[in-house]
Design an enzyme around this catalytic site. Structure first.
Site, PDB file in Angstrom:
ATOM      1  N   CYS A  76      -2.953   0.828   7.056  1.00 18.65           N
ATOM      2  CA  CYS A  76      -2.963   0.210   8.387  1.00 18.65           C
ATOM      3  C   CYS A  76      -3.651   1.113   9.386  1.00 18.65           C
ATOM      4  CB  CYS A  76      -1.539  -0.095   8.836  1.00 18.65           C
ATOM      5  SG  CYS A  76      -0.494   1.367   8.897  1.00 18.65           S
ATOM      6  N   ASN A 132       0.797  -1.236   0.000  1.00 20.51           N
ATOM      7  CA  ASN A 132       0.000   0.000   0.000  1.00 20.51           C
ATOM      8  C   ASN A 132       0.827   1.282   0.000  1.00 20.51           C
ATOM      9  OD1 ASN A 132       0.801  -0.428   2.644  1.00 20.51           O
ATOM     10  ND2 ASN A 132      -1.060   0.450   3.517  1.00 20.51           N
ATOM     11  N   GLU A 168       5.692  -3.611  11.880  1.00 22.43           N
ATOM     12  CA  GLU A 168       4.503  -2.751  11.846  1.00 22.43           C
ATOM     13  C   GLU A 168       3.438  -3.554  11.128  1.00 22.43           C
ATOM     14  OE1 GLU A 168       4.409  -0.158  13.528  1.00 22.43           O
ATOM     15  OE2 GLU A 168       6.412   0.691  13.607  1.00 22.43           O
TER      16      GLU A 168
HETATM   17  P1  NAP Z   1       1.467  -8.953   3.490  1.00 21.20           P
HETATM   18  O1  NAP Z   1       0.704  -9.853   2.628  1.00 21.20           O
HETATM   19  O2  NAP Z   1       1.737  -9.345   4.880  1.00 21.20           O
HETATM   20  O3  NAP Z   1       2.847  -8.659   2.718  1.00 21.20           O
HETATM   21  C1  NAP Z   1       3.802  -7.764   3.222  1.00 21.20           C
HETATM   22  C2  NAP Z   1       5.164  -8.095   2.648  1.00 21.20           C
HETATM   23  O4  NAP Z   1       5.579  -9.368   3.153  1.00 21.20           O
HETATM   24  C3  NAP Z   1       5.191  -8.230   1.136  1.00 21.20           C
HETATM   25  O5  NAP Z   1       6.409  -7.731   0.656  1.00 21.20           O
HETATM   26  C4  NAP Z   1       5.105  -9.726   0.928  1.00 21.20           C
HETATM   27  O6  NAP Z   1       5.619 -10.151  -0.308  1.00 21.20           O
HETATM   28  C5  NAP Z   1       5.974 -10.180   2.064  1.00 21.20           C
HETATM   29  N1  NAP Z   1       5.812 -11.592   2.462  1.00 21.20           N
HETATM   30  C6  NAP Z   1       4.738 -12.391   2.351  1.00 21.20           C
HETATM   31  N2  NAP Z   1       5.005 -13.609   2.870  1.00 21.20           N
HETATM   32  C7  NAP Z   1       6.282 -13.578   3.320  1.00 21.20           C
HETATM   33  C8  NAP Z   1       7.140 -14.502   3.958  1.00 21.20           C
HETATM   34  N3  NAP Z   1       6.770 -15.742   4.236  1.00 21.20           N
HETATM   35  N4  NAP Z   1       8.380 -14.100   4.279  1.00 21.20           N
HETATM   36  C9  NAP Z   1       8.808 -12.862   4.006  1.00 21.20           C
HETATM   37  N5  NAP Z   1       8.033 -11.930   3.403  1.00 21.20           N
HETATM   38  C10 NAP Z   1       6.789 -12.278   3.070  1.00 21.20           C
HETATM   39  O7  NAP Z   1       0.768  -7.507   3.585  1.00 21.20           O
HETATM   40  P2  NAP Z   1       0.175  -6.602   2.420  1.00 21.20           P
HETATM   41  O8  NAP Z   1      -1.051  -7.243   1.892  1.00 21.20           O
HETATM   42  O9  NAP Z   1       1.258  -6.227   1.468  1.00 21.20           O
HETATM   43  O10 NAP Z   1      -0.204  -5.278   3.242  1.00 21.20           O
HETATM   44  C11 NAP Z   1      -1.407  -5.164   3.927  1.00 21.20           C
HETATM   45  C12 NAP Z   1      -1.248  -5.446   5.398  1.00 21.20           C
HETATM   46  O11 NAP Z   1      -0.141  -4.711   5.898  1.00 21.20           O
HETATM   47  C13 NAP Z   1      -2.424  -4.987   6.230  1.00 21.20           C
HETATM   48  O12 NAP Z   1      -2.679  -5.929   7.237  1.00 21.20           O
HETATM   49  C14 NAP Z   1      -1.957  -3.673   6.841  1.00 21.20           C
HETATM   50  O13 NAP Z   1      -2.633  -3.309   8.015  1.00 21.20           O
HETATM   51  C15 NAP Z   1      -0.531  -3.960   7.053  1.00 21.20           C
HETATM   52  N6  NAP Z   1       0.240  -2.715   7.101  1.00 21.20           N
HETATM   53  C16 NAP Z   1       0.694  -2.289   8.300  1.00 21.20           C
HETATM   54  C17 NAP Z   1       1.387  -1.097   8.395  1.00 21.20           C
HETATM   55  C18 NAP Z   1       1.882  -0.560   9.701  1.00 21.20           C
HETATM   56  O14 NAP Z   1       2.758   0.291   9.668  1.00 21.20           O
HETATM   57  N7  NAP Z   1       1.390  -1.007  10.832  1.00 21.20           N
HETATM   58  C19 NAP Z   1       1.624  -0.347   7.244  1.00 21.20           C
HETATM   59  C20 NAP Z   1       1.139  -0.821   6.031  1.00 21.20           C
HETATM   60  C21 NAP Z   1       0.444  -2.018   5.959  1.00 21.20           C
HETATM   61  P3  NAP Z   1       4.608 -10.464  -1.522  1.00 21.20           P
HETATM   62  O15 NAP Z   1       3.994  -9.161  -1.880  1.00 21.20           O
HETATM   63  O16 NAP Z   1       5.516 -11.005  -2.526  1.00 21.20           O
HETATM   64  O17 NAP Z   1       3.603 -11.445  -1.015  1.00 21.20           O
HETATM   65  O1  G3H Z   2      -0.663   1.667   5.925  1.00 22.05           O
HETATM   66  C1  G3H Z   2       0.043   2.005   6.848  1.00 22.05           C
HETATM   67  C2  G3H Z   2       0.743   3.278   6.856  1.00 22.05           C
HETATM   68  O2  G3H Z   2       1.766   3.262   7.816  1.00 22.05           O
HETATM   69  C3  G3H Z   2      -0.234   4.375   7.102  1.00 22.05           C
HETATM   70  O3  G3H Z   2       0.332   5.613   6.951  1.00 22.05           O
HETATM   71  O4  G3H Z   2      -1.364   6.955   8.190  1.00 22.05           O
HETATM   72  O5  G3H Z   2       0.255   8.050   6.671  1.00 22.05           O
HETATM   73  O6  G3H Z   2      -1.576   6.636   5.740  1.00 22.05           O
HETATM   74  P1  G3H Z   2      -0.637   6.871   6.880  1.00 22.05           P
END
Ligand code: NAP
Ligand code: G3H
Length: 493
Positions: free
Chosen positions: A292, A162, A258
């Protein structure tokens, strides 16, 4: 500027200062979530190539760590300038690749420029300290510790789809300023934008091998990378599910995570309802809720609920939906699977009796903004993170119930409180089990020098510019033990 990062629309990887193709001959096609058009192809790297990348990062670490911090800062500043010069091109790629509306894509890139500049300056200000032993019984002033900050070695940076530019740079820049080398695994959908970012750092003059990229599906190559023995620290942003998995399969590797969120907006009786509704709608629906920190539930006191629900519904009805290159807020979700998941939450809420105020309309992966009133804690939408444009409103009898439901979530990223009573706001803020509480504002990460962290399933460790540099470095103490002087030279009278 970006010619060497691809051949015939097949993107390469940065390895030892060169853009190279994988021997796997295995490509992943990146299609745009807007219309399925191909944006480009990336390479699925092999385990052997991962080994080479990590070894290269290890062997390049010393050169970078030894560089004066002022020289590291100059290179990082240069990267910010190059990113700024190319911001429009990169924002366009971002919009194509992840369907972020063009205005938000531009602001993601410009925010990243600011982030990198601030990091370069902040890195120069990180200092060690000197400690004297006599604060502890049995030790004297003759024992002195010179504490400096040292890089940890090779940082593995893994970012989510994202914010492929910003959440990648927010790992890479502080890791580099701390003196680490970096192995960067971008999200598959988002890889192309992320490879542009890697090129920016390379063009700024980073020594070869200090930043290297690995592309390939996390589900296929991810475990191989995270378990690699030469990785010294993992800085991961993504879902709680993958974060938990990384914790389970790695051993004694420091990690910063995160993860997901279910941020609540608590609206009290004395709140300015227009202001609250405006913030809630922006917080819940920007980038179609794929943040997130998106507001993912509203907890409102019963006697103001009708009024708040009406205003929210009115604002949501004004949101523009459609192509991210137009002036819209709601854009197609990242893929059909994500849209199916959100639809499942919507269907469950309807089946269990929630009141649909607006939305529940779908065209493929484009979901219209949806608001539910009278959501109960028996519904999935009360607890699960949709990562899509749907907002549940839960009516509560009193503040205690609001706090109880807010804290019953497995997540603990942020919460908002809307009230005109600062005493109530602080009292509730202390009770909420989250990393950050926003008073009279939507939940959000910035400004980027503030600490950013989640508790419970929302993460571990703290980011934010200075916090990130500190988290990716460690103290090193050199202790000097002065001998007692028999002739009392220099004794204080
Ligand atoms: P995701 O599916 O967990 O993927 C995140 C990253 O991890 C991607 O680069 C993914 O690669 C990689 N990945 C997947 N499986 C892995 C493994 N076994 N080992 C190492 N890396 C692996 O998350 P997303 O769909 O991209 O993002 C959405 C989620 O992220 C939501 O739950 C959101 O809340 C959370 N998020 C949290 C924050 C925060 O700061 N708290 C910020 C942004 C997003 P691939 O793309 O190749 O699968
Ligand atoms: O998606 C997770 C990001 O850390 C959120 O950042 O609050 O600036 O959109 P933001």
């Amino acid at each position: 500027m970006f010619e060497d990062i691809k051949d015939n629309n097949i993107y390469k990887n940065l390895y030892d200062g060169q853009w190279v193709s994988s021997a796997s001959n295995n490509f992943i096609t990146i299609n745009s979530p807007i219309n399925e058009e191909e944006v480009g192809k990336i390479q699925a790297m092999t385990g052997e190539e991962v080994d080479k990348v990590v070894s290269k990062a290890q062997s390049s670490f010393g050169i970078w760590a030894d560089k004066p911090v002022s020289e590291r800062a100059d290179i990082i500043h240069k990267a910010a300038a190059i990113l700024e010069e190319n911001s429009e091109e990169i924002a366009n790629i971002l919009t194509k690749e992840i369907a972020k509306d063009i205005k938000s894509a531009r602001s993601e890139v410009i925010r990243t420029v600011d982030f990198i500049r601030f990091t370069a300056d902040e890195g120069k200000r990180i200092q060690g300290e000197t400690l004297q032993g006599d604060g502890f019984h049995g030790f004297s002033k003759n024992k002195l510790a010179f504490v400096t900050r040292e890089p940890v070695g090779v940082v593995l940076a893994i970012s989510p789809f994202n914010y492929p530019v910003n959440l990648s740079a927010s790992k890479i820049a502080p890791a580099l300023m701390a003196g680490n080398s970096v192995v960067f695994k971008p999200p598959t959908q988002g890889s192309i934008s992320a490879l542009y970012l890697a090129k920016v750092f390379q063009a700024a003059g980073l020594p070869s091998g200090v930043l290297n990229t690995i592309t390939g599906k996390g589900s296929e190559i991810g475990d191989y990378i995270i378990k690699h023995k030469e990785i010294d620290l993992i800085n991961f942003t993504g879902s709680s599910e993958v974060g938990r998995h990384i914790s389970e399969v790695t051993t004694m590797v420091p990690s910063i995570m995160e993860l997901g969120g279910k941020d609540a907006a608590i609206v009290l009786e004395d709140a300015d309802l227009e202001h609250a509704a405006n913030n809630i709608v922006k917080g819940a629906f920007s980038y179609s809720g794929q943040r997130c920190t998106a507001l993912k539930r509203v907890l409102v006191l019963e006697n103001i609920a009708d009024q708040l629900v009406d205003i929210i519904t009115e604002y949501v009805s004004q949101l523009k939906v459609g192509n991210p290159f137009d002036d819209v807020t709601i854009t197609p979700l990242i893929n059909n699977k994500a849209a199916d998941f959100v639809q499942g939450l919507i269907d469950d809420a309807i089946e269990k009796g929630a009141t649909l105020k607006i939305g529940n309309k779908r065209e493929g992966n484009l979901l219209y903004p949806t608001v539910f009133d009278n959501v109960t804690t028996h519904m999935r939408i009360a607890w699960e993170e949709p990562f899509g444009p749907v907002l549940p409103i839960i009516r509560v009898k009193n503040i205690d119930e609001a706090v109880e439901i807010a804290n019953a979530s497995e997540y603990g990223l942020q919460s908002s409180i809307f009230t005109n009573d600062i005493d109530d706001a602080f009292h509730i803020a202390r009770l909420l089990e989250v990393g950050t509480v926003q008073i009279n504002n939507k939940t959000e990460r910035g400004p980027d020098h503030f600490p950013f962290l989640g508790v419970k399933s929302s993460g571990m460790g703290t980011q934010g510019i200075r916090y990130s540099i500190e988290a990716m470095s460690r103290p090193k103490a050199i202790v000097v033990n002065l001998r007692e002087r028999s002739d009392k030279v220099g004794q204080v009278k």
